[in-house]
Write an enzyme that holds these catalytic residues in place. Structure first.
Site, PDB file in Angstrom:
ATOM      1  N   ARG A   1       0.689  -1.290  -0.076  1.00 45.67           N
ATOM      2  CA  ARG A   1       0.179  -0.124   0.010  1.00 45.67           C
ATOM      3  C   ARG A   1       0.836   1.311  -0.106  1.00 45.67           C
ATOM      4  O   ARG A   1       0.738   2.362  -0.533  1.00 45.67           O
ATOM      5  CB  ARG A   1      -1.074  -0.036   1.308  1.00 45.67           C
ATOM      6  N   TYR A   2       2.027   1.204   0.519  1.00 52.54           N
ATOM      7  CA  TYR A   2       2.719   2.318   0.956  1.00 52.54           C
ATOM      8  C   TYR A   2       4.276   1.904   0.146  1.00 52.54           C
ATOM      9  O   TYR A   2       4.585   0.818   0.187  1.00 52.54           O
ATOM     10  CB  TYR A   2       3.058   2.769   2.262  1.00 52.54           C
TER      11      TYR A   2
ATOM     12  N   ARG B   1       7.143  -0.010   2.450  1.00 49.27           N
ATOM     13  CA  ARG B   1       6.640  -1.251   3.376  1.00 49.27           C
ATOM     14  C   ARG B   1       5.725  -2.191   2.851  1.00 49.27           C
ATOM     15  O   ARG B   1       4.718  -1.686   1.958  1.00 49.27           O
ATOM     16  CB  ARG B   1       6.429  -0.857   4.845  1.00 49.27           C
TER      17      ARG B   1
ATOM     18  N   CYS C   1      -5.779 -17.649  13.444  1.00 53.18           N
ATOM     19  CA  CYS C   1      -5.308 -16.884  14.702  1.00 53.18           C
ATOM     20  C   CYS C   1      -5.783 -17.834  15.805  1.00 53.18           C
ATOM     21  O   CYS C   1      -6.548 -18.681  15.733  1.00 53.18           O
ATOM     22  CB  CYS C   1      -6.412 -15.693  14.940  1.00 53.18           C
TER      23      CYS C   1
ATOM     24  N   CYS D   1     -11.441 -12.473  16.889  1.00 59.73           N
ATOM     25  CA  CYS D   1     -12.176 -11.306  17.489  1.00 59.73           C
ATOM     26  C   CYS D   1     -13.376 -11.009  16.921  1.00 59.73           C
ATOM     27  O   CYS D   1     -13.369 -10.860  15.420  1.00 59.73           O
ATOM     28  CB  CYS D   1     -11.020 -10.137  17.297  1.00 59.73           C
TER      29      CYS D   1
ATOM     30  N   CYS E   1     -13.085  -8.253  14.006  1.00 61.52           N
ATOM     31  CA  CYS E   1     -12.024  -8.314  13.352  1.00 61.52           C
ATOM     32  C   CYS E   1     -12.400  -7.753  11.832  1.00 61.52           C
ATOM     33  O   CYS E   1     -13.109  -7.950  11.341  1.00 61.52           O
ATOM     34  CB  CYS E   1     -11.503  -9.810  13.010  1.00 61.52           C
TER      35      CYS E   1
ATOM     36  N   ARG F   1     -10.427  -8.235   9.116  1.00 67.87           N
ATOM     37  CA  ARG F   1     -10.281  -9.376   8.171  1.00 67.87           C
ATOM     38  C   ARG F   1     -11.133 -10.624   8.415  1.00 67.87           C
ATOM     39  O   ARG F   1     -10.840 -11.823   8.063  1.00 67.87           O
ATOM     40  CB  ARG F   1      -8.845  -9.640   8.132  1.00 67.87           C
TER      41      ARG F   1
ATOM     42  N   ASP G   1     -12.962  -0.480  12.183  1.00 67.37           N
ATOM     43  CA  ASP G   1     -13.189  -0.382  10.699  1.00 67.37           C
ATOM     44  C   ASP G   1     -14.461  -1.037  10.457  1.00 67.37           C
ATOM     45  O   ASP G   1     -15.332  -1.511  11.145  1.00 67.37           O
ATOM     46  CB  ASP G   1     -12.319  -1.634  10.128  1.00 67.37           C
TER      47      ASP G   1
ATOM     48  N   ASP H   1      -8.260   3.845   9.220  1.00 68.10           N
ATOM     49  CA  ASP H   1      -8.094   3.111   7.976  1.00 68.10           C
ATOM     50  C   ASP H   1      -9.093   3.703   6.980  1.00 68.10           C
ATOM     51  O   ASP H   1      -9.840   3.283   7.228  1.00 68.10           O
ATOM     52  CB  ASP H   1      -7.993   1.617   7.847  1.00 68.10           C
TER      53      ASP H   1
ATOM     54  N   LYS I   1      -4.049   4.901   5.928  1.00 64.26           N
ATOM     55  CA  LYS I   1      -4.212   5.395   7.333  1.00 64.26           C
ATOM     56  C   LYS I   1      -4.388   7.031   7.344  1.00 64.26           C
ATOM     57  O   LYS I   1      -3.681   7.517   6.735  1.00 64.26           O
ATOM     58  CB  LYS I   1      -3.189   5.029   8.296  1.00 64.26           C
TER      59      LYS I   1
HETATM   60  S1  SF4 Z   1      -8.134  -9.025  14.995  1.00 62.60           S
HETATM   61 FE1  SF4 Z   1      -8.598 -10.689  13.448  1.00 62.60          FE
HETATM   62  S2  SF4 Z   1      -6.379 -11.089  12.659  1.00 62.60           S
HETATM   63 FE2  SF4 Z   1      -6.186 -10.041  14.521  1.00 62.60          FE
HETATM   64  S3  SF4 Z   1      -6.009 -11.778  15.951  1.00 62.60           S
HETATM   65 FE3  SF4 Z   1      -8.382 -10.964  15.852  1.00 62.60          FE
HETATM   66  S4  SF4 Z   1      -9.373 -12.193  14.326  1.00 62.60           S
HETATM   67 FE4  SF4 Z   1      -7.135 -12.338  13.982  1.00 62.60          FE
END
Ligand code: SF4
Length: 351
Positions: free
Chosen positions: A91-92, A95, A104, A108, A111, A113, A274, A311, A318
């Protein structure tokens, strides 16, 4: 309650007393759509008698996740639009993200993603895909930093991590390797000598960005795991997601930032949540977020001040959410100016 292994189904969560009978059917519908995992360390941390427990809120599926708003996106920060080869997000200029794994230790509920991670997510890069990703980095001398994220890269075995680090170590223009992880707080026993050794590469500087959202996550075991990383010579920085019902409180936020600093983790990013599908119940308004961040100024040491970050949806990078790059417009929406100077509406128009 002590669990011997991670709980990954609603039946297991219910048996552990974390999902009441009345909420079980909805939670099961959520689990059909989004991955679930709660580690033993977190099961032990949750107060099952508190319906507002901030740890449970982060990890136990909730009926609110079944509601997707028009402005929510499967890929809210636009990873796919900036992925020249599988596993790389560029994206940049200086990096790249290297997403070696989409698994994971915990999932979460907020999340960003969530459509990519999990047992049925994008999986682990194949050997050929990893070769292509490393080649992409090696061919571009402008890439100074490689950020291993995913998924959580620290779920990989030390052997696999070491193999990746050896290959990055052989690329002269890569100077910094950064890992983004939740492992030291959600599975601290995993941070052993073999894992720590695997995070280092000769001639490179390793940063470990720790994701934690509530001061209670800093258990004695978590603090010891963090200390093992820092004592091994790696720098640590933090990332936190500002979440309604978890840390949207000036005292909680101050205690969290102090916990990072006390454990030698420099507060780095405080993310505005997000526009991930089914996460509206976690989102504050930008005005609420700005007021909370403002409350940290003067209240806690300068060491405890993170950058409040949004974001820009669509992959435009960002922006500091408390800066003049974010302006409220007459229509009540915001205009976000990205690092190239381009302006974007927030929230974006629905697809
Ligand atoms: S935010 Fe998403 S990618 Fe990060 S640890 Fe939690 S579930 Fe996994």
């Amino acid at each position: 309650m002590t669990a011997l292994r991670s709980l990954t189904t609603v039946a297991e969560l219910a048996e552990a007393g974390l999902v009441p009978e009345a909420k079980r059917a909805d939670a099961a519908r959520v689990a059909e759509r989004y991955a679930v995992a709660v580690t033993p360390a977190l099961v032990a941390l949750i107060d099952a008698d508190d319906p507002s427990d901030p740890i449970a809120r982060q990890f136990v599926p909730d009926a609110a996740e079944l509601v997707t708003l028009p402005e929510e996106r499967a890929d809210p920060i636009g990873d796919l639009a900036h992925s020249p080869v599988e596993g790389i997000v560029h994206r940049y200029p200086d990096r790249v993200l290297l997403k070696a794994v989409h698994v994971c230790p915990v999932y979460c509920r907020f999340c960003f993603r969530r459509e990519m991670v999990g047992p049925e997510g994008l999986g682990t890069l194949s050997a050929n895909a990893l070769d292509a990703a490393i080649a992409y980095i090696a061919e571009r001398p402008e890439i100074w930093e490689v950020i291993l994220t995913g998924g959580d890269p620290l779920v990989l075995s030390p052997r696999r991590l070491q193999a990746i680090m050896e290959r990055l170590g052989a690329i002269a223009h890569v100077k910094i390797v950064r890992f983004h992880t939740r492992v030291p707080v959600v599975d601290p026993a995993r941070v052993d000598a073999a894992l720590i050794d695997a995070l280092k590469a000769s001639g490179k500087t390793t940063y470990v960005a720790l994701h934690a959202n509530h001061p209670r996550e800093f258990t004695a075991d978590a603090r010891a795991a963090i200390a093992r990383i820092v004592d091994a010579g790696m720098a640590m920085i933090s990332q936190t997601v500002l979440l309604k019902g978890v840390n949207d409180d000036a005292d909680v936020l101050a205690a969290l930032m102090r916990s990072f600093v006390e454990n030698r983790v420099k507060p780095y990013y405080l993310h505005h949540p997000d526009l991930a599908p089914g996460t509206a119940h976690f989102r504050l308004t930008l005005a609420e977020g700005r007021a909370l961040v403002e409350s940290l100024r003067g209240r806690v040491s300068g060491l405890c001040q993170p950058a409040y970050i949004l974001d820009i949806p669509g992959g435009h990078g960002k922006v500091r959410a408390d800066s003049t790059a974010v302006e409220e417009a007459d229509d009540g929406c915001f205009r976000l100016r990205d690092f190239r100077g381009d302006v974007h509406a927030y929230p974006p128009q629905a697809d």
